[in-house]
Motif scaffolding. Sequence first.
Motif, PDB file in Angstrom:
ATOM      1  N   PHE A  24       0.833  -1.209   0.000  1.00  0.00           N
ATOM      2  CA  PHE A  24       0.000   0.000   0.000  1.00  0.00           C
ATOM      3  C   PHE A  24       0.869   1.261   0.000  1.00  0.00           C
ATOM      4  N   ALA A  25       1.893   1.263   0.863  1.00  0.00           N
ATOM      5  CA  ALA A  25       2.766   2.438   0.952  1.00  0.00           C
ATOM      6  C   ALA A  25       3.528   2.655  -0.353  1.00  0.00           C
ATOM      7  N   THR A  26       4.043   1.568  -0.925  1.00  0.00           N
ATOM      8  CA  THR A  26       4.775   1.679  -2.189  1.00  0.00           C
ATOM      9  C   THR A  26       3.864   2.188  -3.292  1.00  0.00           C
ATOM     10  N   ARG A  27       2.644   1.678  -3.329  1.00  0.00           N
ATOM     11  CA  ARG A  27       1.688   2.129  -4.345  1.00  0.00           C
ATOM     12  C   ARG A  27       1.380   3.614  -4.192  1.00  0.00           C
ATOM     13  N   TYR A  28       1.259   4.067  -2.956  1.00  0.00           N
ATOM     14  CA  TYR A  28       0.941   5.476  -2.705  1.00  0.00           C
ATOM     15  C   TYR A  28       2.030   6.391  -3.261  1.00  0.00           C
ATOM     16  N   TYR A  29       3.282   6.084  -2.908  1.00  0.00           N
ATOM     17  CA  TYR A  29       4.376   6.950  -3.361  1.00  0.00           C
ATOM     18  C   TYR A  29       4.637   6.783  -4.856  1.00  0.00           C
ATOM     19  N   ALA A  30       4.442   5.571  -5.365  1.00  0.00           N
ATOM     20  CA  ALA A  30       4.598   5.371  -6.807  1.00  0.00           C
ATOM     21  C   ALA A  30       3.539   6.155  -7.573  1.00  0.00           C
ATOM     22  N   ASP A  64       4.150   8.881 -10.351  1.00  0.00           N
ATOM     23  CA  ASP A  64       3.530   8.679 -11.659  1.00  0.00           C
ATOM     24  C   ASP A  64       2.682   9.882 -12.049  1.00  0.00           C
ATOM     25  N   SER A  65       2.004  10.471 -11.065  1.00  0.00           N
ATOM     26  CA  SER A  65       1.206  11.664 -11.335  1.00  0.00           C
ATOM     27  C   SER A  65       2.089  12.820 -11.776  1.00  0.00           C
ATOM     28  N   ALA A  66       3.242  12.944 -11.126  1.00  0.00           N
ATOM     29  CA  ALA A  66       4.171  14.011 -11.509  1.00  0.00           C
ATOM     30  C   ALA A  66       4.699  13.792 -12.922  1.00  0.00           C
ATOM     31  N   VAL A  67       5.029  12.536 -13.242  1.00  0.00           N
ATOM     32  CA  VAL A  67       5.525  12.226 -14.584  1.00  0.00           C
ATOM     33  C   VAL A  67       4.444  12.484 -15.622  1.00  0.00           C
ATOM     34  N   THR A  68       3.184  12.190 -15.266  1.00  0.00           N
ATOM     35  CA  THR A  68       2.083  12.433 -16.194  1.00  0.00           C
ATOM     36  C   THR A  68       1.945  13.918 -16.502  1.00  0.00           C
ATOM     37  N   ARG A  69       2.133  14.744 -15.483  1.00  0.00           N
ATOM     38  CA  ARG A  69       1.978  16.191 -15.681  1.00  0.00           C
ATOM     39  C   ARG A  69       3.093  16.782 -16.534  1.00  0.00           C
ATOM     40  N   ILE A  70       4.311  16.331 -16.322  1.00  0.00           N
ATOM     41  CA  ILE A  70       5.436  16.961 -17.023  1.00  0.00           C
ATOM     42  C   ILE A  70       5.994  16.093 -18.142  1.00  0.00           C
ATOM     43  N   TYR A 130       9.891  -0.747 -11.707  1.00  0.00           N
ATOM     44  CA  TYR A 130      10.309  -0.802 -10.303  1.00  0.00           C
ATOM     45  C   TYR A 130      11.797  -1.150 -10.148  1.00  0.00           C
ATOM     46  N   PRO A 131      12.338  -2.116 -10.912  1.00  0.00           N
ATOM     47  CA  PRO A 131      13.781  -2.369 -10.796  1.00  0.00           C
ATOM     48  C   PRO A 131      14.641  -1.159 -11.155  1.00  0.00           C
ATOM     49  N   PHE A 132      14.270  -0.424 -12.209  1.00  0.00           N
ATOM     50  CA  PHE A 132      15.054   0.762 -12.561  1.00  0.00           C
ATOM     51  C   PHE A 132      14.922   1.845 -11.494  1.00  0.00           C
ATOM     52  N   ALA A 133      13.750   1.939 -10.875  1.00  0.00           N
ATOM     53  CA  ALA A 133      13.583   2.912  -9.795  1.00  0.00           C
ATOM     54  C   ALA A 133      14.492   2.571  -8.616  1.00  0.00           C
ATOM     55  N   MET A 134      14.578   1.293  -8.274  1.00  0.00           N
ATOM     56  CA  MET A 134      15.468   0.883  -7.187  1.00  0.00           C
ATOM     57  C   MET A 134      16.936   1.097  -7.567  1.00  0.00           C
ATOM     58  N   THR A 135      17.253   0.878  -8.838  1.00  0.00           N
ATOM     59  CA  THR A 135      18.619   1.119  -9.302  1.00  0.00           C
ATOM     60  C   THR A 135      18.974   2.595  -9.189  1.00  0.00           C
ATOM     61  N   ALA A 136      18.021   3.457  -9.533  1.00  0.00           N
ATOM     62  CA  ALA A 136      18.251   4.902  -9.411  1.00  0.00           C
ATOM     63  C   ALA A 136      18.483   5.303  -7.962  1.00  0.00           C
TER      64      ALA A 136
END
Length: 246
Positions: free
Chosen positions: A66-72, A76-82, A145-151
């Motif tokens: 749940f927590a991961t989904r919330y922050y993701a 994702d919303s920020a990426v959608t906007r910009i 998700y793997p690339f996000a963890m790599t970042a």
Amino acid sequence: MEALFLDVVRLHETWMEVVFPRQLDPSAVLGKWKPETAVQSVGYYLWAVLGAPLVAVAYPLLLVGFATRYYAAKLDSAVTRIGVAGAVVVAAVVWGTLTVITHLQLPFDAVIAVGAASAVAVVSAAFAAGFSKLGGRFVSVLLAYPFAMTALFLPPVVAALVTPTLEELILPPSYELARWILDTFLSVGGINETLRGAFDLETFGEQWGLPGLGYVLMWIGISVPLGWFLGLLVALANLIRPAEDA
């Protein structure tokens, strides 16, 4: 409290659905399946009892989902906007600014470290944002998700490889972590001994002029499964409590 109870119930119903039909979200017409014979009843309730401790173990993981989904979702919303390109530009500006500040205040080797970390972070963030916008749960779990963890994990390691000061802070704990993983999770079937015989974490890559490659591959090897794990927890969270109901 009511939401917690409903989550636990749905988690147990998901377990029941593995063997018995129409347990999770049964149709209004047919309703929830119930055992009709003595043999079915024994199997049904035995399976239910076996699922109880698994639900107790899985529920904390569900909360992580749940927590991961919330922050993701926020990202994702920020990426959608910009847009993906905008997200890459923002990451480049942030890390580039940090590199400039380092250049103005710290020695040259620190600038090299931050610059290398910046490049890794920006590239990984670009792939994470791009794959997240491709759509589909499978792509998100497999790649985003793997690339996000790599970042998140790889930039400090890259910085440590080019900076003696950071090397002392990051590489020894990484070595101890690698040894712990080998002695615990990878001890099954002698996997740890095979890896120890084939690779030396501290020297791997030097034969190709790439010192520190072992540490880079180690953290990629941690980031990718961790990304898959978090992605699966998010998928479980979506199953138990769909995003629109969260």
